[in-house]
Write an enzyme that holds these catalytic residues in place. Structure first.
Site, PDB file in Angstrom:
ATOM      1  N   ASP A 162      -2.821   2.681   3.242  1.00  0.00           N
ATOM      2  CA  ASP A 162      -3.471   1.778   2.172  1.00  0.00           C
ATOM      3  C   ASP A 162      -2.892   1.999   1.295  1.00  0.00           C
ATOM      4  O   ASP A 162      -3.388   2.954   0.551  1.00  0.00           O
ATOM      5  CB  ASP A 162      -4.812   2.125   2.353  1.00  0.00           C
ATOM      6  CG  ASP A 162      -6.151   1.572   1.448  1.00  0.00           C
ATOM      7  OD1 ASP A 162      -5.493   0.369   0.962  1.00  0.00           O
ATOM      8  OD2 ASP A 162      -7.233   1.725   2.205  1.00  0.00           O
ATOM      9  N   ASP A 364      -0.904  -5.599  -2.718  1.00  0.00           N
ATOM     10  CA  ASP A 364      -1.691  -4.575  -1.675  1.00  0.00           C
ATOM     11  C   ASP A 364      -1.440  -4.292  -0.803  1.00  0.00           C
ATOM     12  O   ASP A 364      -1.120  -5.730   0.137  1.00  0.00           O
ATOM     13  CB  ASP A 364      -3.425  -4.877  -1.661  1.00  0.00           C
ATOM     14  CG  ASP A 364      -4.185  -4.220  -1.385  1.00  0.00           C
ATOM     15  OD1 ASP A 364      -3.962  -2.818  -0.971  1.00  0.00           O
ATOM     16  OD2 ASP A 364      -5.331  -4.564  -0.734  1.00  0.00           O
TER      17      ASP A 364
END
Length: 484
Positions: A162, A364
């Site tokens: 992440d 992201d």
């Protein structure tokens, strides 16, 4: 005289053919070919699958880890359409959470303001951890997984990759409340290098939400946008990448965790904050990392790499920007977007990060579908539709408003979509990264979506098959197609 007439006729014919060839070349420029048959084969599970190699695999570099999509490691009987629906539900929650975090930061607030009601007493002592949490996303929000070794001796743990968060954490015994995971839950008592941090430790002071146990050791809490959170001891231990141990990494040892990362042991935070895993690596070269996200439905694996060699030659470089209000997210400077070789008329302000922390565009790993401000999205979609008038349209699906029926096509020519950067470089996306199947029958949709907030996000569908590198020391993000 007849010879002159024939010569003139040949000249005219030559000029006509040349003009046609030039026009055909002009039409081909700015176009890409989507292999419809291959995309549907992957969606139907007919493509050849590769095994998910372990971190001990001899072919991996010293600071390289195998990386796979969540659907490869989490057994499910869900159909392609059901998995897509779940993925888009997770995606909506992810985007809402990111936007909320940025809004809090811009307004001078931190994630500590999201602390669930009633946890003040729970944080006072490990023995009191019993706060129930109901996750808003029951399927789990992690999209890409890798395996790392934790502790000494190293115990393999499956963790979520992440770039949108910082804290490294795993579920730990004893569990007050732990969800089901694929690996045995980590027991810190079995690690000779596990050390609980004191409350006055530098790492503890950097936490957004922290507390002290009765014995004076640091307790962490991380809140997520769907209402889930993890609470536990904040400590240091050894993290092993491949066969390379990294000592004294600050990690959360979660004793109360629920709902977020079904199947995974925890999360490997790769954000830009000081507590993220790259930020804790010993030298500036080691802090550089890159990943290549494999096709979400292919079942294959790629790698997460650290070190100078993680940036491939020929990568298109984009400036990495800093948000003074939030250091977690990786903002890139974007000068424009083109469709079919033509730059779109989008005001520069749409892509700019202002001094208050508003706006900008981030890269992201956890967001699936690229979100653009409505003005930019409308311009992109309209240009794409204008360049696909020969394709049969289909009804919109979920957040996708532009879809096509390609059930009778083996391949199609579509306008090329490209991101352009102030460095002068541009990233032309492979067509399979923006025209994607939404069922196994042949419905394909333009995989972008509008967003009402000022923040835009480059998602992982658009990153597939592209090695994305992050070099915080030199403020650069790199993109290299087919460098997986």
């Amino acid at each position: 005289m007849a010879c002159k007439i024939r010569s003139l006729s040949f000249l005219v014919l030559y000029l006509v053919l040349l003009s046609a060839a030039v026009e055909a070349a002009r039409e081909l420029k700015g176009r890409s070919v989507l292999n419809v048959r291959a995309a549907l084969a992957v969606a139907r599970g007919e493509a050849a699958e590769k095994k998910f190699v372990t971190r001990e695999d001899e072919t991996l570099a010293a600071l390289s880890l195998p990386l796979v999509h969540r659907d490869t490691v989490l057994s499910t009987n869900a159909s392609f359409e059901q998995r897509l629906k779940q993925r888009l539900q997770r995606d909506a929650a992810r985007v809402a959470a990111i936007s909320a975090r940025v809004e809090l930061a811009v307004n001078g607030l931190s994630t500590s303001d999201l602390k669930p009601q009633g946890t003040a007493t729970e944080v006072a002592s490990l023995a009191d951890f019993s706060s129930p949490v109901v996750s808003g996303v029951s399927q789990g929000s992690g999209e890409y997984f890798t395996r790392v070794g934790v502790g000494s001796p190293a115990k393999e743990q499956l963790v979520v990759l992440d770039t949108g968060s910082d804290i490294v954490w795993i579920q730990c015994e004893p569990c007050s409340d732990c969800y089901s995971q694929s690996d045995p839950i980590f027991n810190p008592a079995m690690s000779s290098t596990y050390n609980g941090l004191k409350c006055d430790a530098n790492q503890c002071q950097k936490l957004d939400v922290s507390g002290c146990s009765r014995s004076g050791t640091c307790i962490y809490q991380v809140n997520y946008g769907d209402g889930s959170y993890t609470i536990g001891s904040f400590a240091t231990d050894t993290i092993t990448l491949g066969k390379t141990p990294v000592q004294n990494v600050a990690i959360g040892c979660g004793h109360d965790n629920e709902g977020l990362f079904v199947g995974a042991a925890g999360l490997l935070g790769l954000g830009g904050g000081s507590l993220s895993f790259p930020s804790q690596l010993p030298d500036s070269d080691a802090k550089i990392f890159s990943y290549c996200l494999v096709d979400r439905d292919s079942g294959s694996s790629s790698t997460l790499q650290f070190g100078r060699e993680a940036v491939p030659r020929g990568a298109v470089i984009a400036p990495l920007l800093k948000n003074s209000r939030m250091d977690t997210f990786y903002y890139v400077s974007l000068s424009g977007i083109s469709v079919g070789g033509n730059m779109l008329s989008i005001p520069q302000s749409v892509f700019q990060l202002d001094t208050s922390g508003n706006g900008g565009i981030i890269v992201d790993s956890g967001t699936a579908v690229t979100r653009l401000q409505t003005k930019a999205y409308d311009a992109m979609r309209d240009a794409f539709v204008a360049g696909t008038k020969d394709l049969p349209s289909a009804s919109g699906v979920s957040l996708f408003d532009t879809c096509y029926d390609l059930s009778n096509r083996d391949s199609v020519s579509v306008p090329t979509v490209a991101f352009h950067f102030p460095s002068g470089g541009s990233l032309s996306l492979p067509p399979k990264n923006y025209l994607v199947p939404v069922d196994t029958a042949g419905t394909f949709c333009f995989a972008f979506a509008p967003v009402s907030s000022s923040l835009s996000i480059i998602g992982n569908i658009q990153q597939q098959g592209i090695r994305v590198s992050y070099d915080p020391a030199n403020n650069q993000v790199g993109f290299a197609v087919n460098k997986c």
